[in-house]
Design a protein around this motif. Sequence first.
Motif, PDB file in Angstrom:
ATOM      1  N   ILE A 143       0.827  -1.205   0.000  1.00 32.02           N
ATOM      2  CA  ILE A 143       0.000   0.000   0.000  1.00 32.02           C
ATOM      3  C   ILE A 143       0.867   1.263   0.000  1.00 32.02           C
ATOM      4  CG2 ILE A 143      -1.963  -1.161   1.094  1.00 32.02           C
ATOM      5  CD1 ILE A 143      -1.212   0.466   3.674  1.00 32.02           C
ATOM      6  N   ALA A 144       2.144   1.106  -0.360  1.00 34.18           N
ATOM      7  CA  ALA A 144       3.045   2.269  -0.377  1.00 34.18           C
ATOM      8  C   ALA A 144       3.677   2.486  -1.751  1.00 34.18           C
ATOM      9  CB  ALA A 144       4.124   2.121   0.685  1.00 34.18           C
ATOM     10  N   ALA A 145       3.146   1.822  -2.764  1.00 34.51           N
ATOM     11  CA  ALA A 145       3.640   2.056  -4.124  1.00 34.51           C
ATOM     12  C   ALA A 145       2.945   3.316  -4.627  1.00 34.51           C
ATOM     13  CB  ALA A 145       3.335   0.852  -5.002  1.00 34.51           C
ATOM     14  N   ALA A 146       3.479   4.463  -4.222  1.00 33.41           N
ATOM     15  CA  ALA A 146       2.762   5.731  -4.343  1.00 33.41           C
ATOM     16  C   ALA A 146       3.556   6.763  -5.126  1.00 33.41           C
ATOM     17  CB  ALA A 146       2.461   6.274  -2.945  1.00 33.41           C
ATOM     18  N   ASP A 147       2.841   7.821  -5.564  1.00 32.90           N
ATOM     19  CA  ASP A 147       3.505   8.925  -6.260  1.00 32.90           C
ATOM     20  C   ASP A 147       4.485   9.636  -5.347  1.00 32.90           C
ATOM     21  OD1 ASP A 147       2.017   8.979  -8.827  1.00 32.90           O
ATOM     22  OD2 ASP A 147       0.328   9.204  -7.456  1.00 32.90           O
ATOM     23  N   GLU A 162       2.286   7.293 -15.436  1.00 40.18           N
ATOM     24  CA  GLU A 162       3.618   7.306 -16.074  1.00 40.18           C
ATOM     25  C   GLU A 162       4.671   7.843 -15.109  1.00 40.18           C
ATOM     26  OE1 GLU A 162       0.793   8.679 -17.545  1.00 40.18           O
ATOM     27  OE2 GLU A 162       0.491   6.804 -18.644  1.00 40.18           O
ATOM     28  N   HIS A 163       4.269   8.860 -14.354  1.00 41.23           N
ATOM     29  CA  HIS A 163       5.179   9.440 -13.365  1.00 41.23           C
ATOM     30  C   HIS A 163       5.552   8.404 -12.309  1.00 41.23           C
ATOM     31  CE1 HIS A 163       5.602  11.295  -9.323  1.00 41.23           C
ATOM     32  NE2 HIS A 163       6.416  12.116  -9.945  1.00 41.23           N
ATOM     33  N   ARG A 164       4.535   7.698 -11.821  1.00 40.24           N
ATOM     34  CA  ARG A 164       4.773   6.688 -10.787  1.00 40.24           C
ATOM     35  C   ARG A 164       5.647   5.571 -11.349  1.00 40.24           C
ATOM     36  NH1 ARG A 164      -0.422   4.786  -9.809  1.00 40.24           N
ATOM     37  NH2 ARG A 164      -0.907   6.908  -9.221  1.00 40.24           N
ATOM     38  N   ARG A 165       5.332   5.160 -12.564  1.00 44.33           N
ATOM     39  CA  ARG A 165       6.088   4.090 -13.217  1.00 44.33           C
ATOM     40  C   ARG A 165       7.560   4.478 -13.354  1.00 44.33           C
ATOM     41  NH1 ARG A 165       3.193   1.526 -18.176  1.00 44.33           N
ATOM     42  NH2 ARG A 165       2.507   0.172 -16.490  1.00 44.33           N
ATOM     43  N   ALA A 166       7.793   5.688 -13.829  1.00 41.79           N
ATOM     44  CA  ALA A 166       9.175   6.142 -14.037  1.00 41.79           C
ATOM     45  C   ALA A 166       9.921   6.225 -12.707  1.00 41.79           C
ATOM     46  CB  ALA A 166       9.179   7.494 -14.741  1.00 41.79           C
ATOM     47  N   LYS A 167       9.213   6.652 -11.689  1.00 45.99           N
ATOM     48  CA  LYS A 167       9.833   6.790 -10.370  1.00 45.99           C
ATOM     49  C   LYS A 167      10.322   5.427  -9.849  1.00 45.99           C
ATOM     50  CE  LYS A 167       8.581   7.744  -5.626  1.00 45.99           C
ATOM     51  NZ  LYS A 167       7.655   8.263  -4.640  1.00 45.99           N
ATOM     52  N   PHE A 168       9.465   4.420  -9.921  1.00 47.02           N
ATOM     53  CA  PHE A 168       9.864   3.108  -9.411  1.00 47.02           C
ATOM     54  C   PHE A 168      10.866   2.411 -10.332  1.00 47.02           C
ATOM     55  CE2 PHE A 168       6.510   3.892  -6.474  1.00 47.02           C
ATOM     56  CZ  PHE A 168       6.874   3.180  -5.350  1.00 47.02           C
ATOM     57  N   LEU A 222      16.075  -1.302  -1.227  1.00 52.39           N
ATOM     58  CA  LEU A 222      16.068  -1.209  -2.693  1.00 52.39           C
ATOM     59  C   LEU A 222      15.660  -2.534  -3.327  1.00 52.39           C
ATOM     60  CD1 LEU A 222      19.221   1.003  -3.204  1.00 52.39           C
ATOM     61  CD2 LEU A 222      16.842   1.637  -3.662  1.00 52.39           C
ATOM     62  N   ALA A 223      15.978  -3.636  -2.656  1.00 55.69           N
ATOM     63  CA  ALA A 223      15.520  -4.935  -3.152  1.00 55.69           C
ATOM     64  C   ALA A 223      14.008  -5.040  -3.000  1.00 55.69           C
ATOM     65  CB  ALA A 223      16.211  -6.067  -2.389  1.00 55.69           C
ATOM     66  N   LEU A 224      13.501  -4.532  -1.877  1.00 56.32           N
ATOM     67  CA  LEU A 224      12.049  -4.570  -1.661  1.00 56.32           C
ATOM     68  C   LEU A 224      11.325  -3.809  -2.776  1.00 56.32           C
ATOM     69  CD1 LEU A 224       9.917  -5.544   0.469  1.00 56.32           C
ATOM     70  CD2 LEU A 224       9.924  -3.193   1.310  1.00 56.32           C
ATOM     71  N   MET A 225      11.892  -2.674  -3.179  1.00 59.91           N
ATOM     72  CA  MET A 225      11.246  -1.843  -4.199  1.00 59.91           C
ATOM     73  C   MET A 225      11.123  -2.567  -5.545  1.00 59.91           C
ATOM     74  SD  MET A 225      10.272   0.845  -2.744  1.00 59.91           S
ATOM     75  CE  MET A 225      10.269   0.411  -1.016  1.00 59.91           C
ATOM     76  N   GLN A 226      11.949  -3.593  -5.750  1.00 58.82           N
ATOM     77  CA  GLN A 226      11.865  -4.343  -7.003  1.00 58.82           C
ATOM     78  C   GLN A 226      10.513  -5.048  -7.141  1.00 58.82           C
ATOM     79  OE1 GLN A 226      14.444  -3.707  -9.096  1.00 58.82           O
ATOM     80  NE2 GLN A 226      15.054  -2.493  -7.312  1.00 58.82           N
ATOM     81  N   MET A 227       9.866  -5.294  -5.998  1.00 58.95           N
ATOM     82  CA  MET A 227       8.537  -5.922  -6.072  1.00 58.95           C
ATOM     83  C   MET A 227       7.555  -5.014  -6.796  1.00 58.95           C
ATOM     84  SD  MET A 227       8.279  -7.520  -2.219  1.00 58.95           S
ATOM     85  CE  MET A 227       6.578  -8.098  -2.428  1.00 58.95           C
ATOM     86  N   ASP A 270       4.804  -3.761 -11.806  1.00 59.37           N
ATOM     87  CA  ASP A 270       4.391  -2.768 -12.791  1.00 59.37           C
ATOM     88  C   ASP A 270       4.832  -3.161 -14.205  1.00 59.37           C
ATOM     89  OD1 ASP A 270       3.176  -0.249 -13.411  1.00 59.37           O
ATOM     90  OD2 ASP A 270       5.194   0.468 -13.859  1.00 59.37           O
ATOM     91  N   ALA A 271       5.975  -3.831 -14.304  1.00 56.21           N
ATOM     92  CA  ALA A 271       6.414  -4.301 -15.616  1.00 56.21           C
ATOM     93  C   ALA A 271       5.393  -5.288 -16.184  1.00 56.21           C
ATOM     94  CB  ALA A 271       7.790  -4.956 -15.510  1.00 56.21           C
ATOM     95  N   VAL A 272       4.778  -6.080 -15.301  1.00 56.96           N
ATOM     96  CA  VAL A 272       3.723  -6.993 -15.757  1.00 56.96           C
ATOM     97  C   VAL A 272       2.521  -6.192 -16.264  1.00 56.96           C
ATOM     98  CG1 VAL A 272       2.163  -8.872 -15.112  1.00 56.96           C
ATOM     99  CG2 VAL A 272       4.494  -8.832 -14.207  1.00 56.96           C
ATOM    100  N   SER A 273       2.222  -5.077 -15.592  1.00 56.01           N
ATOM    101  CA  SER A 273       1.152  -4.196 -16.091  1.00 56.01           C
ATOM    102  C   SER A 273       1.428  -3.754 -17.524  1.00 56.01           C
ATOM    103  CB  SER A 273       1.030  -2.931 -15.231  1.00 56.01           C
ATOM    104  OG  SER A 273       0.316  -3.199 -14.068  1.00 56.01           O
ATOM    105  N   GLU A 274       2.697  -3.454 -17.792  1.00 54.35           N
ATOM    106  CA  GLU A 274       3.053  -3.025 -19.153  1.00 54.35           C
ATOM    107  C   GLU A 274       2.775  -4.140 -20.160  1.00 54.35           C
ATOM    108  OE1 GLU A 274       6.407  -0.298 -19.905  1.00 54.35           O
ATOM    109  OE2 GLU A 274       7.013  -0.739 -17.848  1.00 54.35           O
ATOM    110  N   LEU A 275       3.098  -5.373 -19.760  1.00 50.74           N
ATOM    111  CA  LEU A 275       2.768  -6.518 -20.629  1.00 50.74           C
ATOM    112  C   LEU A 275       1.268  -6.579 -20.860  1.00 50.74           C
ATOM    113  CD1 LEU A 275       4.786  -9.509 -19.095  1.00 50.74           C
ATOM    114  CD2 LEU A 275       5.309  -8.308 -21.223  1.00 50.74           C
TER     115      LEU A 275
END
Lengths: 332, 315
Positions: free
Chosen positions: A199-203, A293-299, B173-178, B183-188
């Motif tokens: 719940i923290a994958a945020a802008d 797109e902004h969120r995507r680029a950030k992560f 930073l490893a956690l953020m890969q989740m 999101d990469a799957v969303s792109e697919l």
Amino acid sequence: MSELVLPFEKRLIELEKSLSHVENEADRDRLNKELAAERERVFSELSAWDRVQLARHSLRPRMLDYTARLFLDFFELHGDRSFGDDPAVVCGLAQFKGRTVFVVGQQKGVKTEEKVKRNFGMAHPEGYRKAMRAVRMAERLGYPIITFVDTPAAHPGLEAEERGQGPVIAETLRTFMSLKVPVLSLVLSEGGSGGALAIAAADRVAMAENAIYLICPPERCAEILWRDAERKAEAANALRVTATDLLEFGVIDNILGEGALGAHRDPQPVIDAARAEIERFLEDAETGIFTPEHRRAKFRRMGQWAEAAPVAAQAPATAEPAPTEPVDNAGG
Amino acid sequence: MAFFSRKTFSNPGTRQKSIPDGLWMKCVSCGTTVYRSEVEERLHVCPTCGHHYRVGAHDRIGLHFDRGSFEETHGGITAADPLEFAAGEHTYASRVDRARQETGLNEALVTGFARIEGNRVALGVMDSRFVMASMGGAVGEKFCRLCADAIQANTPLLLFAASGGARMQEGILALMQMAKTADAVSELNEAGIPYIVVLTDPTSGGVFASFATLGDVLLAEPKAYIGFAGARLIQGALHVKLPQGFQTSEYQYQNGQLDRIVPRSEMRATLAQLVRLLHPEGAVPQEPAEETEAGGDAALDAQAEPDSAATKPQS
Ligand SMILES: [Zn+2]
């Protein structure tokens, strides 16, 4: 002294006590200065493990303390429409300065009874499904989302596994990452692993000064590395779990100050900081900068890697960064 | 959750789970002494009990994909050490060096393109010998690039998942890969690219809770360890006795988390079938079948009996 007083706070509490007995104006001034200096010294020298203890302090303000002070007209949404209602996760709609916002978060509980009822903020799959239901509704109706992250972990349990704890976290991540409305996350105390990130994958992500946000508990890290959970302080240090660490890595965007005492002794400063953060976020959201797109680029920028020659060629094991590759991507 | 278990970490190499060296070997599962070459011929499966041994990434590609068809991409990407993780006698840099030397790989995820029964696919294969196939920045980045490559080439994406979770030594930073990989799957998904995942032994933690379970179709090898939180952690927290077969493929299938359990001997045909069905525009025409396959319910029946697929002698 009470167990609610952390070891490094003992000297501060003693000074405060002696201060309360002083009648003489001059002595009081002197002690006040001494106390202020001591507070600054103590909080500037905190180790990572000290922060872990602060973050886990039972008197820190919880999600519902924030929502009660920050919002009007809170209406709670219950149930995942599939299995049940998870009390560890609270979702709802509320009003912030005349605007409707959606709220999602983990509530750890304050008194023992509430802690047990809310499973110490450790969500089951139905909790994440409820969160997804709420944020999809927010997206459909076009309202911004504010999440309050306060969990040691997603619940590790038999029934949680049976109901798909791993897959539901994955689905929640995918959902948050693709939301077409702006999302702000506030990490209140403990941001524990995937259960928090879901719940923290945020802008924008802000984190309280004495909170921790981490991949695994230091105790467990120590157990994995040395089979010795007692080396937790060393592990906490190595894992880089504090707000300043995360700001340096670009994982969070802002730190919510906790004032001179820490949120466990005085919740007002951090709640005020949260209010200011939300206000700024909603203003920025108006400008339309927060897009998927902004969120995507950030992560996409998060994480680091290196380029190496193929191992088969017996290249030196040290990874040589190739000039064309973004080797250091964490913004630090 | 998002870390590998103590057991696997203290046994680097996890060789006892792959086929040991020598002419003869004793099966780790049933104890029968069998010819090593016979196990290898049966795609690293015990001829007596059907135990599926772990296989390295390149061996795996050799087992299921058309000979010589694999073209590796992004092979130079390897772990960085963003935390400069050193705690006492343990340093992450030395751990990665050792993994590279032991496996001949630069990272735990091998990516590229390959053909399966003539059909071109983008392919990712994880190798549990490499730091328990944990996900750090390099694995996350490679997975994202693999997705982008599949979109660009307009080919289905197949993934053989294995992982102990997110890579602890890369911390947050490893956690953020989740989030990044989910999101990469969303792109697919947005591009309409079919994404097929095979969960293999073991798939757990932060990889199980991100891109590995976001496949359009989820398959698993028999009796693989598949789960989110480690059994030890669950047992410790709850003081409960866990049921027999907890967190196996069969258990996850019964709980509705998988589409199908596929023995290694049927993997190629199953994947090729899915590729044909989900990506007909790029598919190579199928050879006329001599007899119709048992589909639907018949296949389900075979799986309802957890042992049948694995224990049936493969004539
Ligand atoms: Zn056997």
